[in-house]
Design an enzyme around this catalytic site. Structure first.
Site, short mmCIF file in Angstrom:
data_model
loop_
_atom_site.label_atom_id
_atom_site.label_comp_id
_atom_site.label_asym_id
_atom_site.label_seq_id
_atom_site.Cartn_x
_atom_site.Cartn_y
_atom_site.Cartn_z
N SER A 1 70.25 -10.93 -3.62
CA SER A 1 70.53 -10.08 -4.77
C SER A 1 71.88 -10.48 -5.35
O SER A 1 72.70 -11.11 -4.67
CB SER A 1 70.58 -8.61 -4.34
OG SER A 1 71.23 -7.82 -5.31
N TYR B 1 73.30 -1.75 0.98
CA TYR B 1 72.46 -2.75 0.31
C TYR B 1 73.28 -3.99 -0.02
O TYR B 1 72.85 -5.12 0.22
CB TYR B 1 71.86 -2.13 -0.96
CG TYR B 1 70.88 -3.01 -1.69
CD1 TYR B 1 69.60 -3.22 -1.21
CD2 TYR B 1 71.23 -3.63 -2.90
CE1 TYR B 1 68.68 -4.01 -1.90
CE2 TYR B 1 70.33 -4.42 -3.59
CZ TYR B 1 69.06 -4.61 -3.09
OH TYR B 1 68.17 -5.41 -3.79
#
Ligand code: NAD
Length: 277
Positions: free
Chosen positions: A157, A170
């Site tokens: 990501s 995350y």
């Protein structure tokens, strides 16, 4: 020297691809793209109906696909999925580690200070995003080591490159995915075969179910201040669409990238290049 076969439309004919999280928004599109490029596709998801729906659509379009329930955090479940894939297709050439996500309980906000985020929620996010890549890589990497060929693609990501506000677990987990991508690339090439490659894509911002609550207002669909800020920091001035990931995915999985391993490619509309001024 063999010529790269990309962009041959059926570059993956005769190969078997496994896609975890294949029932989700981005990885269902990846599963379809791999099938369109000739691969037999095993669509793995903790949600068996979602996996089967994607596999069914691929079969309806003339491809070969298998929907398999698989929890990427449960080694026995991954091994059971590998057995089913082996029975159906006989081999594994490609692994896309796509399962991942965040959850609201692990997200800071006006009513959720970082200091009070529940350990269970943080651990859930760490596990899903990092262990959920490591464990399938162990199970499906083994036959690749045996056959001395294979390609793994991890879905990291933007957070792996620049941590975003509000989502500490995350961000850290995806940074872990980027680091593990490099580690595994080196390990596979040195210990098993230079023809086993491991790379990652770092998608920018794609509006999907896991981040919709952060980027758009539930009732109006309007951008939240965070959604607006992302668009303002994306030189191409839009969110990504699943199709935007396909070219990079096919390139990194195909022989066109035969000399590339251990890289993390941003697909982000310029977000990571822009300093904001
Ligand atoms: N949407 C974005 O903007 C964005 C940006 C960067 C990275 N990503 C990453 O891309 C990947 C796909 O995300 P998406 O946006 O399509 O999300 P999604 O929620 O649509 O898909 C994720 C899929 O993973 C499955 N899953 C969850 N837990 C699982 C488990 N334990 N075992 C097996 N499957 C499990 C879910 O059922 C779901 O089908 C994720 O790794 C995500 O972190 C997404």
């Amino acid at each position: 020297m063999t010529q790269p076969s990309f962009p041959s439309p059926k570059v993956f004919s005769g190969t078997v691809a496994v896609v975890t999280g294949g029932g989700g928004v981005l990885c269902s599109a990846m599963s379809r793209a791999l099938s369109d490029a000739g691969a037999k596709v095993a669509v793995l998801d903790i949600n068996p109906e979602a996996a089967e729906k994607v596999a069914e659509a691929i079969r309806a379009g003339g491809g070969e696909a298998l929907g398999v329930r698989c929890d990427v955090l449960d080694r026995a479940s991954i091994e059971a999925a590998a057995d089913k894939i082996c029975t159906a297709f006989g081999r594994v050439d490609i692994l896309v580690n796509g399962a991942g996500g965040n959850k609201p309980q692990a997200t800071t906000g006006p009513d959720a200070a970082f200091f009070d985020l529940p350990p269970d929620a943080l651990r859930w996010v760490f596990d899903l995003n990092l262990m959920g890549v490591v464990l399938p890589s162990q199970v499906f990497g083994k036959p690749m080591a045996r056959q001395k060929r294979g390609v793994i693609l991890n879905i990291a990501s933007m957070n792996a490159i620049r941590p975003l506000t509000r989502i500490p677990a995350y961000s850290a987990a995806k940074a872990g995915v980027a680091n593990f991508t490099q580690w595994l690339a080196v390990h596979m090439a040195q210990e098993y075969s230079p023809e086993i490659r491991v790379n990652a894509i770092a998608p920018g911002f794609f509006l999907t179910d896991q981040n919709r609550f952060l980027l758009t207002e539930k009732n109006t669909g309007e951008l939240t201040p965070r959604g607006r800020s992302i668009i303002d920091h994306t030189p191409m001035r839009r969110f990504g669409a699943p199709e935007d990931l396909m070219g990079t995915m096919l390139w990194l999985l195909s022989p066109a990238s035969a000399f590339i391993t251990g890289i993390i490619v941003p697909v982000d509309g310029g977000y990571s290049a822009f300093g904001g001024v």
